[in-house]
Enzyme design. Structure first.
Site, PDB file in Angstrom:
ATOM      1  N   HIS A 108       0.858  -1.190   0.000  1.00  0.00           N
ATOM      2  CA  HIS A 108       0.000   0.000   0.000  1.00  0.00           C
ATOM      3  C   HIS A 108       0.886   1.229   0.000  1.00  0.00           C
ATOM      4  O   HIS A 108       1.951   1.245   0.634  1.00  0.00           O
ATOM      5  CB  HIS A 108      -0.891   0.001   1.253  1.00  0.00           C
ATOM      6  CG  HIS A 108      -1.413   1.357   1.619  1.00  0.00           C
ATOM      7  ND1 HIS A 108      -0.870   2.123   2.641  1.00  0.00           N
ATOM      8  CD2 HIS A 108      -2.427   2.098   1.107  1.00  0.00           C
ATOM      9  CE1 HIS A 108      -1.522   3.260   2.737  1.00  0.00           C
ATOM     10  NE2 HIS A 108      -2.464   3.276   1.826  1.00  0.00           N
ATOM     11  N   ASN A 110       0.460   5.795  -0.286  1.00  0.00           N
ATOM     12  CA  ASN A 110      -0.435   6.943  -0.368  1.00  0.00           C
ATOM     13  C   ASN A 110       0.384   8.215  -0.184  1.00  0.00           C
ATOM     14  O   ASN A 110       1.258   8.265   0.677  1.00  0.00           O
ATOM     15  CB  ASN A 110      -1.513   6.852   0.721  1.00  0.00           C
ATOM     16  CG  ASN A 110      -2.355   8.105   0.817  1.00  0.00           C
ATOM     17  OD1 ASN A 110      -2.169   8.910   1.724  1.00  0.00           O
ATOM     18  ND2 ASN A 110      -3.274   8.274  -0.104  1.00  0.00           N
ATOM     19  N   ARG A 112      -0.503  12.553  -0.170  1.00  0.00           N
ATOM     20  CA  ARG A 112      -1.664  13.447  -0.206  1.00  0.00           C
ATOM     21  C   ARG A 112      -1.286  14.838   0.284  1.00  0.00           C
ATOM     22  O   ARG A 112      -0.321  15.033   1.013  1.00  0.00           O
ATOM     23  CB  ARG A 112      -2.802  12.878   0.650  1.00  0.00           C
ATOM     24  CG  ARG A 112      -2.406  12.626   2.086  1.00  0.00           C
ATOM     25  CD  ARG A 112      -3.483  11.850   2.842  1.00  0.00           C
ATOM     26  NE  ARG A 112      -3.091  11.612   4.229  1.00  0.00           N
ATOM     27  CZ  ARG A 112      -2.396  10.544   4.633  1.00  0.00           C
ATOM     28  NH1 ARG A 112      -2.018   9.633   3.766  1.00  0.00           N
ATOM     29  NH2 ARG A 112      -2.080  10.401   5.913  1.00  0.00           N
ATOM     30  N   HIS A 177      -7.507  -4.674  18.153  1.00  0.00           N
ATOM     31  CA  HIS A 177      -8.326  -5.790  18.638  1.00  0.00           C
ATOM     32  C   HIS A 177      -7.684  -7.149  18.373  1.00  0.00           C
ATOM     33  O   HIS A 177      -8.136  -8.158  18.906  1.00  0.00           O
ATOM     34  CB  HIS A 177      -9.732  -5.729  18.021  1.00  0.00           C
ATOM     35  CG  HIS A 177      -9.765  -5.855  16.536  1.00  0.00           C
ATOM     36  ND1 HIS A 177      -9.541  -4.798  15.696  1.00  0.00           N
ATOM     37  CD2 HIS A 177      -9.992  -6.927  15.730  1.00  0.00           C
ATOM     38  CE1 HIS A 177      -9.637  -5.199  14.433  1.00  0.00           C
ATOM     39  NE2 HIS A 177      -9.899  -6.490  14.424  1.00  0.00           N
TER      40      HIS A 177
END
Length: 302
Positions: A108, A110, A112, A177
């Site tokens: 991944h 990114n 911005r 979690h």
């Protein structure tokens, strides 16, 4: 703090989408990117490119967007409530690659840029982004290469920058979690404006330009590794963790949905095939256990 140049950011990001799309497509002998151009209700829009059912990549998505609105959504102001009520420009390239072979990691990236404005007040701007790696059957050589490339991005900006943004990545891509990291990390940064516009923009370009050199050597080393049903089943199970993180914690996903963005483009990050198994545990001493015991925890890879 220098004045932001949105046009230069836009030009770079459009070129980055083109170059990354071409590089990924060049690694797959049968699949090609399809492109959807879309418009945003408040202004602007983007281009979503999806490659599917390849012999190297089961699915790869590379998004470009430049959207405008008269108010920032909650996901953008949670850390900075003083910006609530401002209009904004949001520009970025976001991509996720889900390989077919379980021995090739998911990746991944990114980058911005945000500009938040309000009448009679100075505009507020910042950069964000990074890249991270999510292996299923990790190889130390690959992980070290990934982090060495990340360190190369950071070195011109100060000796402490790699450790700072590597640690931020470990903390951000942590599945609370499950008490495990999503993968082996990389770099993550947000709200970056402390160096002035030109220097921050240079750093963002470094992230974007180093993604392909960080990832494709790993793809080429592993894409022809033999695998069977066991490895494929484990890959699909671990993809479930990717879904859990993106739908529960990922700020980019939340920002896109809360701001009325194009849902298909926002959720292109999700894998095309995935499964869950109730209370599954890896066998002691198995290759699958190695992922849990040696890789899904923050550590110094270099």
């Amino acid at each position: 703090m220098s004045v932001p140049d949105i046009q230069s950011v836009e030009t770079y990001l459009i070129g980055l989408q083109n170059s990354i799309s071409a590089s990924l497509q060049g690694e797959d002998s049968i699949a090609r990117f399809d492109e959807d151009a879309w418009e945003y209700p408040g202004g602007g829009g983007g281009k979503t490119r999806i490659l599917r059912n390849g012999d190297t990549f089961e699915q790869a998505g590379v998004n470009y967007s430049h959207v405008l609105s008269d108010h920032l959504p909650p996901a953008a102001t949670a850390q900075r409530p003083e910006l609530a009520g401002r209009s904004f420009h949001a520009l970025g390239v976001s991509l996720v690659v889900h390989p077919l072979n379980p021995h090739v990691p998911t990746s991944h990236a990114n980058v911005r840029f945000f500009l938040a404005e309000k009448e009679h007040e100075k505009p507020v701007w910042w950069f964000g982004g990074g890249f991270d790696l999510t292996p299923y059957y990790p190889v130390m050589q690959d992980v070290v290469h990934w982090h060495r490339t990340a360190r190369q991005v950071c070195q011109p900006f100060g000796d402490e920058i790699y450790n700072r943004f590597k640690r931020w990545c470990d903390e951000y891509f942590f599945i609370r979690h499950r008490n495990e990291t999503r993968g082996v990390g990389g770099l993550f940064f947000d709200d970056l404006n402390e160096w002035g516009f030109e220097r921050c923009f240079e750093f963002m370009r470094g992230i974007g330009d180093h993604y392909i050199p960080a990832y494709l050597p790993i793809v080429r080393r592993r894409k022809n590794t033999p695998y069977g049903e066991r490895e494929r089943s484990f890959q699909l199970y671990r993809r479930g963790r990717y879904v859990e993180f993106n739908l529960i914690y990922d700020r980019g996903t939340l920002f896109g949905l809360q701001s009325g963005g194009r849902t298909e483009s926002i959720l292109m990050s999700l894998p095309p095939v995935v499964n869950w198994r109730y209370d599954w545990r890896p066998e002691a001493g198995s290759p699958e256990e190695v992922l849990y015991s040696d890789y899904l925890k923050p550590r110094d890879w270099l």
